[in-house]
Scaffold this active site. Structure first.
Site, PDB file in Angstrom:
ATOM      1  N   ARG A 164       0.834  -1.216   0.000  1.00 36.48           N
ATOM      2  CA  ARG A 164       0.000   0.000   0.000  1.00 36.48           C
ATOM      3  C   ARG A 164       0.871   1.270   0.000  1.00 36.48           C
ATOM      4  O   ARG A 164       0.505   2.285   0.583  1.00 36.48           O
ATOM      5  CB  ARG A 164      -0.939   0.031   1.220  1.00 36.48           C
ATOM      6  CG  ARG A 164      -1.969  -1.071   1.249  1.00 36.48           C
ATOM      7  CD  ARG A 164      -2.944  -0.961   0.092  1.00 36.48           C
ATOM      8  NE  ARG A 164      -4.098  -1.822   0.286  1.00 36.48           N
ATOM      9  CZ  ARG A 164      -4.161  -3.095  -0.054  1.00 36.48           C
ATOM     10  NH1 ARG A 164      -3.130  -3.674  -0.654  1.00 36.48           N
ATOM     11  NH2 ARG A 164      -5.253  -3.798   0.151  1.00 36.48           N
ATOM     12  N   SER A 238     -10.924  -1.267   3.211  1.00 36.94           N
ATOM     13  CA  SER A 238     -10.146  -1.407   4.443  1.00 36.94           C
ATOM     14  C   SER A 238      -9.794  -0.022   4.978  1.00 36.94           C
ATOM     15  O   SER A 238      -9.212   0.780   4.252  1.00 36.94           O
ATOM     16  CB  SER A 238      -8.840  -2.142   4.175  1.00 36.94           C
ATOM     17  OG  SER A 238      -9.084  -3.409   3.641  1.00 36.94           O
ATOM     18  N   GLU A 334      -5.320   3.304   6.298  1.00 38.19           N
ATOM     19  CA  GLU A 334      -4.950   3.136   4.895  1.00 38.19           C
ATOM     20  C   GLU A 334      -5.599   4.274   4.107  1.00 38.19           C
ATOM     21  O   GLU A 334      -5.087   4.745   3.108  1.00 38.19           O
ATOM     22  CB  GLU A 334      -5.496   1.785   4.399  1.00 38.19           C
ATOM     23  CG  GLU A 334      -4.978   1.374   3.054  1.00 38.19           C
ATOM     24  CD  GLU A 334      -5.969   0.582   2.265  1.00 38.19           C
ATOM     25  OE1 GLU A 334      -6.694   1.176   1.454  1.00 38.19           O
ATOM     26  OE2 GLU A 334      -6.008  -0.648   2.456  1.00 38.19           O
TER      27      GLU A 334
HETATM   28  N1  EPU Z   1     -10.231 -11.273   9.983  1.00 30.65           N
HETATM   29  C1  EPU Z   1     -10.953 -11.420  11.150  1.00 30.65           C
HETATM   30  N2  EPU Z   1     -12.077 -10.651  11.318  1.00 30.65           N
HETATM   31  C2  EPU Z   1     -12.513  -9.798  10.386  1.00 30.65           C
HETATM   32  C3  EPU Z   1     -11.786  -9.645   9.203  1.00 30.65           C
HETATM   33  C4  EPU Z   1     -10.641 -10.384   9.013  1.00 30.65           C
HETATM   34  O1  EPU Z   1     -10.605 -12.190  12.005  1.00 30.65           O
HETATM   35  O2  EPU Z   1     -13.540  -9.147  10.641  1.00 30.65           O
HETATM   36  C5  EPU Z   1      -8.986 -12.045   9.794  1.00 30.65           C
HETATM   37  C6  EPU Z   1      -9.178 -13.483   9.409  1.00 30.65           C
HETATM   38  O3  EPU Z   1      -8.180 -14.226  10.056  1.00 30.65           O
HETATM   39  C7  EPU Z   1      -8.927 -13.493   7.924  1.00 30.65           C
HETATM   40  C8  EPU Z   1      -7.845 -12.431   7.820  1.00 30.65           C
HETATM   41  O4  EPU Z   1      -8.217 -11.470   8.792  1.00 30.65           O
HETATM   42  O5  EPU Z   1      -8.495 -14.716   7.492  1.00 30.65           O
HETATM   43  C9  EPU Z   1      -7.705 -11.795   6.472  1.00 30.65           C
HETATM   44  O6  EPU Z   1      -8.942 -11.189   6.091  1.00 30.65           O
HETATM   45  P1  EPU Z   1      -9.259 -10.838   4.570  1.00 30.65           P
HETATM   46  O7  EPU Z   1      -8.958 -11.996   3.720  1.00 30.65           O
HETATM   47  O8  EPU Z   1     -10.626 -10.256   4.503  1.00 30.65           O
HETATM   48  O9  EPU Z   1      -8.183  -9.752   4.198  1.00 30.65           O
HETATM   49  P2  EPU Z   1      -7.678  -8.454   4.954  1.00 30.65           P
HETATM   50  O10 EPU Z   1      -6.260  -8.667   5.327  1.00 30.65           O
HETATM   51  O11 EPU Z   1      -8.622  -8.039   6.020  1.00 30.65           O
HETATM   52  C10 EPU Z   1      -6.731  -7.367   2.767  1.00 30.65           C
HETATM   53  C11 EPU Z   1      -6.832  -6.055   2.053  1.00 30.65           C
HETATM   54  C12 EPU Z   1      -8.144  -5.965   1.300  1.00 30.65           C
HETATM   55  C13 EPU Z   1      -8.216  -7.123   0.329  1.00 30.65           C
HETATM   56  C14 EPU Z   1      -8.103  -8.430   1.123  1.00 30.65           C
HETATM   57  C15 EPU Z   1      -8.098  -9.671   0.242  1.00 30.65           C
HETATM   58  C16 EPU Z   1      -5.498  -4.565   3.436  1.00 30.65           C
HETATM   59  C17 EPU Z   1      -5.517  -3.415   4.374  1.00 30.65           C
HETATM   60  N3  EPU Z   1      -6.700  -4.973   3.013  1.00 30.65           N
HETATM   61  O12 EPU Z   1      -7.743  -7.368   3.761  1.00 30.65           O
HETATM   62  O13 EPU Z   1      -8.150  -4.770   0.570  1.00 30.65           O
HETATM   63  O14 EPU Z   1      -9.422  -7.094  -0.408  1.00 30.65           O
HETATM   64  O15 EPU Z   1      -6.862  -8.419   1.863  1.00 30.65           O
HETATM   65  O16 EPU Z   1      -6.828  -9.863  -0.281  1.00 30.65           O
HETATM   66  O17 EPU Z   1      -4.436  -5.046   3.079  1.00 30.65           O
HETATM   67  C18 EPU Z   1      -8.790  -2.489   0.646  1.00 30.65           C
HETATM   68  O18 EPU Z   1      -7.599  -2.229   0.634  1.00 30.65           O
HETATM   69  O19 EPU Z   1      -9.684  -1.590   0.655  1.00 30.65           O
HETATM   70  C19 EPU Z   1      -9.202  -3.885   0.674  1.00 30.65           C
HETATM   71  C20 EPU Z   1     -10.463  -4.255   0.798  1.00 30.65           C
END
Ligand code: EPU
Length: 338
Positions: A164, A238, A334
């Protein structure tokens, strides 16, 4: 090119925050951008450049000029045996660019389906999802230097992409306006299905050898299942970045919280999902006035109606403080706070 006074920015930000811009202008061509830079002496002005408005939180009226980038067009500009280079203008909606590539069976951005925002904003923060970032298929971009009005080219290395991150958030902050981006896409589709959720969707559909279109559709299904549509519920994706912490700190936290998820970054750091940390602190699905943390993805803050930017900002501060208190980890937004 018409410069409007005192315009509501509500239609121009996906959080749906109703603040006013002292001046507002939409630009449609590279020449118009250059005229703004030189004739209007933009480098000296308070300015805000927006594409889809999907990564900003407007906390107050903007006492300056808001410039909405509306340059359109997408073209395959070069081809060899294995690749096609597609150049897209900054005002094209990101997902329409992805669909253009998917329809031509060109691989590289299908995992980035349905990300809100415009092409020109994508390199700013090296958008990423489901195991892929734009830096993986980014060739070069063209930007106008605000001070001189000159068109400048940036290669992949010159953008200094990180998680990012790019040079445009640091040493070149507020110095350039991105007008076009070129991607190098592969004709030989090698779908990236490393992300567990993609594998699950493909398995459910009985697809063993997924096409580019299959991966794109899987990503769309995943996103629609847990990320709120900004047209229905104002949000900015996010809100926080996933923090990286030293391995030793992670090991220590794991003793207290055995289920803490983490992904290695190099050999010394671990990336912890901010969504998990926020959920553990009890914020997931919690409504505070007109705002709250989304019920299906704690990392997404939403506007339930008439939230002000400041209300959302106060919620973000409270979430940040409780994650700090419970885990000793600082999470950083972010989203750009304006
Ligand atoms: N999780 C929880 N609770 C929640 C959400 C997530 O426990 O409410 C944990 C779980 O362990 C899950 C892990 O977080 O397995 C990862 O969650 P997710 O796959 O939804 O991905 P993220 O890390 O929360 C990132 C990006 C997203 C992108 C997703 C998918 C960032 C800040 N965000 O989210 O990007 O879509 O990965 O790759 O890196 C954005 O930037 O606006 C965005 C949506």
């Amino acid at each position: 090119m018409v410069i409007y006074q005192n315009i509501s920015l509500k239609p121009y930000n996906t959080f749906g925050i109703d603040v006013k811009a002292a001046q507002f202008v939409e630009v449609n061509t590279v020449e118009e951008v250059q005229v703004l830079c030189t004739t209007f002496n933009l480098s000296e002005r308070n300015k805000l450049i927006i594409g889809g408005g999907s990564n900003i939180l407007l906390t107050k009226d903007f006492d300056g000029m808001v410039i909405k980038m509306n340059l359109k067009g997408m073209d395959a500009i070069k081809e060899d045996q294995n690749h096609v280079w597609v150049k897209a203008m900054c005002g094209e909606p990101w997902h329409e660019f992805v669909q253009y590539c998917v329809a031509k069976n060109l691989s590289g951005v299908e995992n980035l389906s349905l990300i809100p925002g415009c092409v020109g904003a994508a390199p700013m923060q090296n958008i990423g999802a489901y195991g892929v970032e734009i830096k993986d298929s980014f060739e070069e971009l063209f930007a106008i230097e605000i001070e001189s009005g000159k068109l400048v080219k940036f290669t992949n290395a010159e953008c200094k992409f990180g998680y990012r991150e790019s040079v445009f958030k640091h040493e070149h902050k507020n110095k350039f306006i991105i007008v076009a981006v070129t991607f190098k896409l592969s004709k030989d589709p090698k779908p990236n299905t490393s992300y567990g959720a993609i594998q699950e969707v493909l398995k459910q559909k009985g697809i063993e050898q997924p096409s580019i279109k299959d991966v794109s559709e899987a990503v769309i299904a995943i996103r629609q299942s847990k990320l709120p549509d900004p047209k229905v519920l104002g949000n900015s994706g996010s809100f926080f970045k996933n923090p990286e912490i030293p391995l030793a700190q992670f090991e220590k936290l794991k003793l207290e919280h055995p289920s803490i998820p983490g992904y290695p970054v190099g050999t010394e750091n671990i990336k912890v999902p901010a969504g998990w940390l926020i959920e553990q602190c009890g914020w997931k699905g919690k409504k505070v006035g007109n705002t709250g943390s989304h019920k299906d993805q704690a990392l997404v803050l939403v506007n339930y109606g008439d939230a002000t930017g400041n209300e959302i900002y106060q919620l973000a501060l409270a979430i940040q403080a409780s994650v700090q208190e419970s885990f000793g980890i600082t999470i950083h937004p972010e989203v750009n706070l304006i």
